[in-house]
Scaffold this motif. Structure first.
Motif, PDB file in Angstrom:
ATOM      1  N   PHE A  93     -45.769 -13.518 -11.752  1.00  0.00           N
ATOM      2  CA  PHE A  93     -46.249 -13.750 -10.389  1.00  0.00           C
ATOM      3  C   PHE A  93     -45.583 -14.971  -9.765  1.00  0.00           C
ATOM      4  CE2 PHE A  93     -49.747 -11.352 -12.359  1.00  0.00           C
ATOM      5  CZ  PHE A  93     -49.920 -10.331 -11.417  1.00  0.00           C
ATOM      6  N   ASP A  94     -45.343 -15.995 -10.561  1.00  0.00           N
ATOM      7  CA  ASP A  94     -44.724 -17.212 -10.035  1.00  0.00           C
ATOM      8  C   ASP A  94     -43.290 -16.950  -9.571  1.00  0.00           C
ATOM      9  OD1 ASP A  94     -47.021 -18.650 -10.583  1.00  0.00           O
ATOM     10  OD2 ASP A  94     -46.348 -19.279 -12.575  1.00  0.00           O
ATOM     11  N   LEU A  95     -42.571 -16.126 -10.317  1.00  0.00           N
ATOM     12  CA  LEU A  95     -41.198 -15.813  -9.927  1.00  0.00           C
ATOM     13  C   LEU A  95     -41.175 -15.044  -8.605  1.00  0.00           C
ATOM     14  CD1 LEU A  95     -38.223 -15.954 -10.647  1.00  0.00           C
ATOM     15  CD2 LEU A  95     -38.505 -13.892 -12.043  1.00  0.00           C
ATOM     16  N   GLY A  96     -42.139 -14.150  -8.414  1.00  0.00           N
ATOM     17  CA  GLY A  96     -42.231 -13.424  -7.156  1.00  0.00           C
ATOM     18  C   GLY A  96     -42.506 -14.355  -5.985  1.00  0.00           C
ATOM     19  N   THR A  97     -43.349 -15.346  -6.235  1.00  0.00           N
ATOM     20  CA  THR A  97     -43.637 -16.338  -5.196  1.00  0.00           C
ATOM     21  C   THR A  97     -42.389 -17.142  -4.857  1.00  0.00           C
ATOM     22  OG1 THR A  97     -45.937 -16.509  -5.940  1.00  0.00           O
ATOM     23  CG2 THR A  97     -45.079 -18.327  -4.607  1.00  0.00           C
ATOM     24  N   LYS A  98     -41.596 -17.472  -5.879  1.00  0.00           N
ATOM     25  CA  LYS A  98     -40.356 -18.216  -5.654  1.00  0.00           C
ATOM     26  C   LYS A  98     -39.363 -17.394  -4.826  1.00  0.00           C
ATOM     27  CE  LYS A  98     -36.213 -19.657  -8.171  1.00  0.00           C
ATOM     28  NZ  LYS A  98     -35.568 -19.745  -9.496  1.00  0.00           N
ATOM     29  N   ILE A  99     -39.213 -16.140  -5.166  1.00  0.00           N
ATOM     30  CA  ILE A  99     -38.216 -15.290  -4.506  1.00  0.00           C
ATOM     31  C   ILE A  99     -38.634 -14.939  -3.083  1.00  0.00           C
ATOM     32  CG2 ILE A  99     -37.094 -13.018  -4.565  1.00  0.00           C
ATOM     33  CD1 ILE A  99     -37.334 -13.151  -7.631  1.00  0.00           C
ATOM     34  N   THR A 100     -39.925 -14.597  -2.910  1.00  0.00           N
ATOM     35  CA  THR A 100     -40.398 -14.120  -1.607  1.00  0.00           C
ATOM     36  C   THR A 100     -41.611 -14.895  -1.134  1.00  0.00           C
ATOM     37  OG1 THR A 100     -39.636 -11.900  -2.206  1.00  0.00           O
ATOM     38  CG2 THR A 100     -41.090 -12.075  -0.299  1.00  0.00           C
ATOM     39  N   GLY A 101     -42.698 -14.788  -1.877  1.00  0.00           N
ATOM     40  CA  GLY A 101     -43.961 -15.426  -1.526  1.00  0.00           C
ATOM     41  C   GLY A 101     -45.059 -14.801  -2.345  1.00  0.00           C
ATOM     42  N   SER A 102     -46.290 -15.303  -2.203  1.00  0.00           N
ATOM     43  CA  SER A 102     -47.395 -14.743  -2.976  1.00  0.00           C
ATOM     44  C   SER A 102     -47.633 -13.307  -2.547  1.00  0.00           C
ATOM     45  CB  SER A 102     -48.658 -15.573  -2.764  1.00  0.00           C
ATOM     46  OG  SER A 102     -49.052 -15.539  -1.410  1.00  0.00           O
ATOM     47  N   GLY A 103     -48.040 -12.482  -3.524  1.00  0.00           N
ATOM     48  CA  GLY A 103     -48.280 -11.077  -3.240  1.00  0.00           C
ATOM     49  C   GLY A 103     -47.068 -10.191  -3.440  1.00  0.00           C
TER      50      GLY A 103
END
Length: 422
Positions: free
Chosen positions: A154-164
């Motif tokens: 989930f943290d990597l997704g937040t880094k790349i795009t954002g939460s969710g």
């Protein structure tokens, strides 16, 4: 979009049904009827003048042939005056037509007689419910399980795009792909045609299925191209039949599609957004039917049984809810929600909605069929999730966790290539 003739012929009944949806502007029904009266009046006025013009034009020719040039010239002047008078009528007619359309789309679909009264999700009726599992004291929620088994970052997704916007990795990505393939195979085996639709749609498509003007705030918009990222593949699938007269022998149409889904989910917060519970991008397999008007509720029952058997094959505890007037969507006439029980979170998670829109979408889409007498009729449209992936994965992980890993249901073994995630 509702049909004006229904509002006119059953005005009191329409207002009663709208009240079940807690609709606060019943006066719009009267306003629509008044606008339709004005439209008809203007059309009659236009037609009467046009008829005079047509008749006079023919008479001018006869006068000229008979040598009555002076009378013919006077009639020509009258025709010119009448033609000039048509322009303001056309303008008023167009303005009235637009106002009528703009007001008509503000009315939600009429709820079926089966829709219970109620204000919120608390008033939904439980149709069926299986036994809930009792979680062990060491049961972990899925966001901890995904970290433990390195399934989702989930943290990597937040880094790349954002939460969710989660990143599925390794066995997590494989499990996601396995679920999608299983759902598609399950659907196609029972007669649904697989389609890969566009994942962006234009404004006409979003209007056709009722996302506009009701849900524009929940959709991602590509401003430069005037496209919307789809919130569900229901939108492009149903729009395949926009501006179409479907052959009677081709009904029912049954379609299924996998797609990513994009939802802004504005206003979501707290426990509802933890882990996979609520995302901005998620994957879903959808089923859609286009059917004859008098067969839509039989089709709805068929779709309910279809989704229920799919959940049973995954060995997940579930319940089926009939949505009340206050919780049903703007466009739906009748909706059933499927929820699975999340053992570690000890709460129900929605994984599918199965809805009958009757003719509400098809009236916008101008999707019709010729009945046996050759008369054009509006089709009825239905759709359902079979299934939405995030909460299915959350429930699978939480309900199937053991000391030796995640025990997968047997139907997934051949797709995943193993019985256990360890």
């Amino acid at each position: 979009m509702l049909q004006v003739n229904v509002l006119r012929q059953k005005t009191d009944w329409v207002k009663e049904r709208l009240a079940v949806k807690n609709f606060k502007q019943p006066q719009l029904v009267d306003a629509i009827i008044s606008l339709d009266d004005e439209r008809k009046k203007l059309q009659a006025e236009f037609d009467a003048i046009q008829a005079k013009i047509n008749a006079s034009s023919k008479h001018i020719g006869k006068l000229m042939a008979a040598g009555n040039k002076e009378e013919a010239e006077q009639l020509k002047a009258d025709v010119a005056t009448w033609k000039a008078s048509l322009e303001p009528i056309k303008k008023r007619s167009a303005e009235t037509e637009k106002k009528l359309e703009d007001t008509l789309v503000l009315l939600p679909n009429l709820p079926s007689e089966k829709v219970p009264a109620g204000i919120s999700a608390e008033d939904n009726e439980v149709v069926r419910e299986t036994e809930k599992p009792t979680p062990g004291s060491s049961a972990l929620p899925h966001w901890e399980l995904t970290k433990k088994y390195k399934l989702i970052d989930f943290d990597l997704g937040t880094k790349i795009t954002g939460s969710g916007f989660p990143v599925y990795t390794g066995k997590g990505a494989k499990l996601q792909r396995s679920l999608i393939q299983y759902f598609l195979d399950y659907n196609t085996t029972t007669g649904y045609q697989e389609i890969i639709p566009p994942f962006m749609v234009n404004e006409d498509s979003a209007f056709g299925t009722g996302q506009l003007p009701d849900k524009e705030g929940q959709m991602y918009f590509v401003n430069e191209d005037n496209f919307y990222l789809i919130p569900t593949s229901e939108v492009p699938l149903t729009n395949i039949y926009r501006d179409t007269i479907v052959k009677l022998e081709d009904l029912p149409v049954k379609m299924t599609a996998y797609s990513p889904c994009f939802r802004r989910e504005a206003g979501s917060y707290g426990k509802d957004v933890r882990g996979l519970n609520r995302l901005h991008q998620f994957e879903k397999v959808e089923i859609v039917q286009v059917v004859e008007a008098d067969k839509s509720y039989a089709a709805l029952e068929e779709m309910l049984n279809h989704v229920e058997r799919l959940l049973q094959s995954l060995q997940l505890p579930y319940r089926i809810l009939r949505l009340c007037g206050g919780d049903i969507s703007f466009t739906s006439a009748l909706t059933y929600d499927f929820e699975v029980y999340s053992a570690a979170q000890q709460r129900w998670l929605e994984v599918s909605s199965v809805s009958n829109f009757e003719s509400y979408q098809s009236n916008r889409l101008k999707c019709r069929y010729k009945d046996e007498s050759g008369k054009n009729q509006l089709v009825h449209t239905l759709n359902g999730s079979a299934l939405a992936l995030p909460r299915i994965m959350a429930a699978l992980l939480e309900n199937s966790q053991t000391e030796n890993g995640i025990q997968l249901p047997e139907v997934l073994w051949k797709y995943f290539g193993a019985e256990v995630i360890d």
